[in-house]
Scaffold this motif. Sequence first.
Motif, PDB file in Angstrom:
ATOM      1  N   GLN A 122      33.878  65.108  19.719  1.00 60.80           N
ATOM      2  CA  GLN A 122      34.461  64.509  18.523  1.00 60.80           C
ATOM      3  C   GLN A 122      33.750  63.228  18.095  1.00 60.80           C
ATOM      4  OE1 GLN A 122      38.570  63.372  19.259  1.00 60.80           O
ATOM      5  NE2 GLN A 122      38.186  63.248  21.449  1.00 60.80           N
ATOM      6  N   ASN A 123      33.084  62.539  19.001  1.00 62.27           N
ATOM      7  CA  ASN A 123      32.312  61.349  18.617  1.00 62.27           C
ATOM      8  C   ASN A 123      30.977  61.736  17.976  1.00 62.27           C
ATOM      9  OD1 ASN A 123      33.923  58.966  19.560  1.00 62.27           O
ATOM     10  ND2 ASN A 123      33.769  60.028  21.522  1.00 62.27           N
ATOM     11  N   VAL A 124      30.284  62.687  18.568  1.00 63.46           N
ATOM     12  CA  VAL A 124      29.044  63.179  17.978  1.00 63.46           C
ATOM     13  C   VAL A 124      29.333  63.783  16.604  1.00 63.46           C
ATOM     14  CG1 VAL A 124      27.228  64.931  18.184  1.00 63.46           C
ATOM     15  CG2 VAL A 124      27.862  63.564  20.179  1.00 63.46           C
ATOM     16  N   ALA A 125      30.519  64.383  16.458  1.00 63.77           N
ATOM     17  CA  ALA A 125      30.905  65.016  15.195  1.00 63.77           C
ATOM     18  C   ALA A 125      30.892  64.041  14.023  1.00 63.77           C
ATOM     19  CB  ALA A 125      32.281  65.654  15.329  1.00 63.77           C
ATOM     20  N   GLN A 126      31.087  62.770  14.310  1.00 61.85           N
ATOM     21  CA  GLN A 126      31.077  61.764  13.236  1.00 61.85           C
ATOM     22  C   GLN A 126      29.685  61.609  12.618  1.00 61.85           C
ATOM     23  OE1 GLN A 126      34.109  60.748  12.364  1.00 61.85           O
ATOM     24  NE2 GLN A 126      34.777  61.997  14.109  1.00 61.85           N
ATOM     25  N   HIS A 127      28.682  62.177  13.268  1.00 62.85           N
ATOM     26  CA  HIS A 127      27.310  62.120  12.771  1.00 62.85           C
ATOM     27  C   HIS A 127      26.846  63.496  12.296  1.00 62.85           C
ATOM     28  CE1 HIS A 127      26.783  58.030  14.424  1.00 62.85           C
ATOM     29  NE2 HIS A 127      27.565  58.464  15.393  1.00 62.85           N
ATOM     30  N   ALA A 128      27.792  64.326  11.897  1.00 65.15           N
ATOM     31  CA  ALA A 128      27.481  65.701  11.516  1.00 65.15           C
ATOM     32  C   ALA A 128      26.418  65.788  10.430  1.00 65.15           C
ATOM     33  CB  ALA A 128      28.758  66.413  11.058  1.00 65.15           C
ATOM     34  N   ASP A 129      26.427  64.853   9.505  1.00 62.51           N
ATOM     35  CA  ASP A 129      25.461  64.909   8.407  1.00 62.51           C
ATOM     36  C   ASP A 129      24.036  64.622   8.861  1.00 62.51           C
ATOM     37  OD1 ASP A 129      27.268  65.653   6.458  1.00 62.51           O
ATOM     38  OD2 ASP A 129      27.795  63.583   5.958  1.00 62.51           O
ATOM     39  N   ASP A 130      23.879  64.151  10.096  1.00 63.61           N
ATOM     40  CA  ASP A 130      22.547  63.919  10.649  1.00 63.61           C
ATOM     41  C   ASP A 130      22.081  65.072  11.539  1.00 63.61           C
ATOM     42  OD1 ASP A 130      22.146  61.304   9.528  1.00 63.61           O
ATOM     43  OD2 ASP A 130      23.543  60.520  11.036  1.00 63.61           O
ATOM     44  N   LEU A 131      22.969  66.014  11.845  1.00 67.06           N
ATOM     45  CA  LEU A 131      22.663  67.068  12.811  1.00 67.06           C
ATOM     46  C   LEU A 131      22.103  68.319  12.140  1.00 67.06           C
ATOM     47  CD1 LEU A 131      25.816  66.963  15.150  1.00 67.06           C
ATOM     48  CD2 LEU A 131      23.755  65.543  15.238  1.00 67.06           C
ATOM     49  N   ALA A 132      20.988  68.802  12.658  1.00 66.49           N
ATOM     50  CA  ALA A 132      20.463  70.118  12.305  1.00 66.49           C
ATOM     51  C   ALA A 132      20.805  71.028  13.477  1.00 66.49           C
ATOM     52  CB  ALA A 132      18.960  70.057  12.079  1.00 66.49           C
ATOM     53  N   VAL A 133      21.863  71.828  13.312  1.00 65.04           N
ATOM     54  CA  VAL A 133      22.388  72.636  14.417  1.00 65.04           C
ATOM     55  C   VAL A 133      21.738  74.019  14.385  1.00 65.04           C
ATOM     56  CG1 VAL A 133      24.455  73.547  15.523  1.00 65.04           C
ATOM     57  CG2 VAL A 133      24.566  71.379  14.270  1.00 65.04           C
ATOM     58  N   ILE A 134      20.997  74.338  15.437  1.00 70.80           N
ATOM     59  CA  ILE A 134      20.262  75.606  15.515  1.00 70.80           C
ATOM     60  C   ILE A 134      21.049  76.560  16.415  1.00 70.80           C
ATOM     61  CG2 ILE A 134      18.047  76.684  16.036  1.00 70.80           C
ATOM     62  CD1 ILE A 134      16.843  73.820  15.929  1.00 70.80           C
ATOM     63  N   HIS A 135      21.635  77.595  15.810  1.00 73.36           N
ATOM     64  CA  HIS A 135      22.510  78.509  16.550  1.00 73.36           C
ATOM     65  C   HIS A 135      21.782  79.710  17.145  1.00 73.36           C
ATOM     66  CE1 HIS A 135      26.209  76.489  15.693  1.00 73.36           C
ATOM     67  NE2 HIS A 135      26.169  76.677  14.393  1.00 73.36           N
ATOM     68  N   SER A 136      20.497  79.818  16.897  1.00 71.86           N
ATOM     69  CA  SER A 136      19.802  81.067  17.254  1.00 71.86           C
ATOM     70  C   SER A 136      18.722  80.878  18.306  1.00 71.86           C
ATOM     71  CB  SER A 136      19.184  81.670  15.994  1.00 71.86           C
ATOM     72  OG  SER A 136      18.394  80.702  15.305  1.00 71.86           O
ATOM     73  N   CYS A 137      18.927  79.972  19.238  1.00 74.89           N
ATOM     74  CA  CYS A 137      17.938  79.721  20.288  1.00 74.89           C
ATOM     75  C   CYS A 137      17.956  80.844  21.321  1.00 74.89           C
ATOM     76  CB  CYS A 137      18.203  78.385  20.957  1.00 74.89           C
ATOM     77  SG  CYS A 137      18.093  76.975  19.829  1.00 74.89           S
ATOM     78  N   ALA A 138      16.823  81.074  21.946  1.00 73.72           N
ATOM     79  CA  ALA A 138      16.716  82.119  22.969  1.00 73.72           C
ATOM     80  C   ALA A 138      15.652  81.722  23.979  1.00 73.72           C
ATOM     81  CB  ALA A 138      16.358  83.461  22.335  1.00 73.72           C
ATOM     82  N   SER A 139      15.820  82.219  25.191  1.00 75.21           N
ATOM     83  CA  SER A 139      14.901  81.902  26.283  1.00 75.21           C
ATOM     84  C   SER A 139      14.642  83.147  27.115  1.00 75.21           C
ATOM     85  CB  SER A 139      15.492  80.801  27.167  1.00 75.21           C
ATOM     86  OG  SER A 139      14.712  80.608  28.334  1.00 75.21           O
TER      87      SER A 139
END
Length: 468
Positions: A122-139
């Motif tokens: 919830q603290n990191v969430a306050q910076h949501a507009d700065d986050l580029a969230v990549i949902h498709s990572c694979a290894s």
Amino acid sequence: MSCNRFDLPNTRREFLQTAGCGFGAVALAGLLGEQSAAAAIPLPQRAAKAKSVIFLFMEGGPSHLDTFDYKPLLNKLAGQSLPASFKPPITAMGESKSPLLECKRTWKQYGQGGLWISDWFQNVAQHADDLAVIHSCASSGINHAGGVCSMNTGSVFGGRPSLGAWASYGLGSENQNLPGFVVIKDSEATVVNGVRNWGNGFMPAVYQGVEFNSDGVPIKYLDNPKGVDRKRQRDKLDLLGALNRDYGASRASNTELDARIRGYELAYKMQAEAPQAVDLSKETEATKQLYGMDNEATAVFGRNCLLARRLVENGVRFIQLYSGAGSKWDSHKGIEVNHSRLCNAVDKPIAGLLADLKARGLLDETLVIWGGEFGRTPMSEQGDGRDHNPTGFTMWMAGGGVKGGQTYGATDDLGLYAVEDRLHVHDIHSTILYLMGLDHTQLVYNHKGRPERIDQNEGHPMTKLLGA
């Protein structure tokens, strides 16, 4: 006056050996006197905003399904088997037929982009507009040894240079009095694979990471021994350097010796600059509280994040912070207890880091990366845990010129497989270098006659991450 001494070689081999030693000494002198130890490649063709990287590595595999990848269908089907429409996965512990495990988190949308983030961050969430969230990572790494090695070096097998080593090789250091690549763990526990995760592999040893301590004095043995002043230390290093160079003259291929000579010189320079760079007493109480250093649960990682900011300010190129050293994010059982504790330990410090970098005008030129070696499965393990999932998981980036407030790529409706804009580890590494202004296809190191690259000729940068 000429010494009138000429050493005439008797054979071609003797001539080449003698000449090679001379060239080696010139090269060594050049290395010690240059402003950077960058690779002999053209400067980046594209101006990059990201001058430094802070990689927040959650070792053990954080669950994307309980943090940043909201899947309402998971709770609707909780307790049931994986639908037949899904390809049966290969899991580390072989419990692929276990029932789906519900997510007990509370989710909300944050920022102008409406990013879904759980209450664990919830603290990191306050910076949501700065986050580029990549949902498709694979290894390619299904277990911890292969996964951590892959995320750090691009290969599930040890022996290749780490990402930080490639960055140092390609860009050099902005500060010759500090290491270009620093690693800080959150405990004395050993990260799986150990120092190979920040090693130089087949590159010269000067590019390997330098480990700082997470508590007490960040750099051990930096002070001179009692009774030894700076001049005497300088004289000792000059003598030692002369002996090492004489020894190395006939061993030009011994990069470890070159690294040791450079290491002694760097340590001497660090004695003057490093104490100020890592001195947290200069920080205000408000800043320390911003990072959570006033709370026992968040103090360690908060301190490490604050150290990372100070290192960025002092020109360190690549900083890697480990949370859960010793695979503590691994949650085969009791994920609620495990992740609640670990997320709480890093949430406020990471949010503080983002806020502090932004307030100081450093976020635009500092690429912050969050993630682990893989994610977790939607299926349960041992009733209340989740298994390893390298086929689809989440990482996020902030700063460094990335376009925040958006998601990129996607996993399927249960978060098992990456199905849209799949980003393999090779692509992740290529993307990071791209954001630093490096063309990964041109960042080449010749090893045993073979041109080697970080991505093993398989990666493609996700250029859409770059903001306008």
